[in-house]
Scaffold this active site. Sequence first.
Site, short mmCIF file in Angstrom:
data_model
loop_
_atom_site.label_atom_id
_atom_site.label_comp_id
_atom_site.label_asym_id
_atom_site.label_seq_id
_atom_site.Cartn_x
_atom_site.Cartn_y
_atom_site.Cartn_z
N TYR A 66 0.83 -1.20 0.00
CA TYR A 66 0.00 0.00 0.00
C TYR A 66 0.88 1.26 0.00
CZ TYR A 66 -3.49 -3.41 1.57
OH TYR A 66 -4.30 -4.52 1.70
N HIS A 116 0.34 -12.26 1.61
CA HIS A 116 -0.41 -11.32 0.77
C HIS A 116 -0.45 -11.78 -0.69
CE1 HIS A 116 -1.21 -6.74 -0.03
NE2 HIS A 116 -2.28 -7.49 -0.21
#
Length: 327
Positions: free
Chosen positions: A54, A138
Amino acid sequence: MRRLGRSAVEVSALGFGAAGIAGLYTEVGEEQAHAAVQAAWQRGVRYFDTAPHYGLGLSERRLGAALRTHPRSAYTVSTKVGRRLEPVPAGGDDRAHGFAVPATHRRVWDFSADGVRRTLDACLERLGLDRVDVVYLHDPDDHAEQAFGEAYPALERLRAEGVVGAIGAGMNQTEMLTRFVRDTDIDVVLCAGRYTLLDQSALTELLPAARERGASVVVGGPFNSGLLADPRPGARYDYTTAPAELLARALRLKSAAERHGTTLRAAALAFCAAHPAVASVLAGARSAAEVHDCADQFATTVPAAFWQELRDTGLLPADAPVPAEAP
């Protein structure tokens, strides 16, 4: 607060997804990002989720800075491994990956045991913390062999050593998450976008498997990238422009909500939270106003007649739990 699986880690029923404060789709300033996190705290949110992906680490840095004034024992932080960040010469931005930030690093897929440790160390440095509570693998979609053979055992060791409290995997699909639940000893899965008013694919296998195995589910993307927050031409679904048929379905859902005196946003959040396997719903926000709206919607009781209309009109499967029926 709900406990994740058999771990001692607890999360608030509403969580804060910190991709937005790292410039997801559009630039976000430092003050605005800080205010969003503080608004979440003010509204009782105690679970905060981030990742190196992010904003190329910006999310972790901003989240850690915003939480620094609060007691560490009072909140839960999750981050993710599987993408290492490597510095690159300055130039350009990261909009190709969805973030309006300078392209200071490149992402390197790495689900090796050493990569897990190195990535977590870097996460802690950016967060300014000596520990995180939850670590997810992830998006290991194209790296299954290494994820199951190297990364997952590394997370197990970290949990056994007390470095992290709970371990899991976070993905935008259900098949591999179901495999993690059935074939490993993870505490939690983060299922993004696959259990919403527009997509109930997690209902078939993942959610029942989690219930059977005693694992928890965190639902991310309750608004499917924005379509269920504000259905209009050009709205996003799964990070890209929504197809016409899904936009039409979302508009039908919105009309039904308005007929029953509620909002589509409230219904979207309530639906995700109603399944007994779900421990928390992660909603992303990039401003204090968005946080307050989300908290208001989450606290809203959606009329039972609304859910019945969705079932009667085929907008919701009969076997999908709704708030009135949740145990």
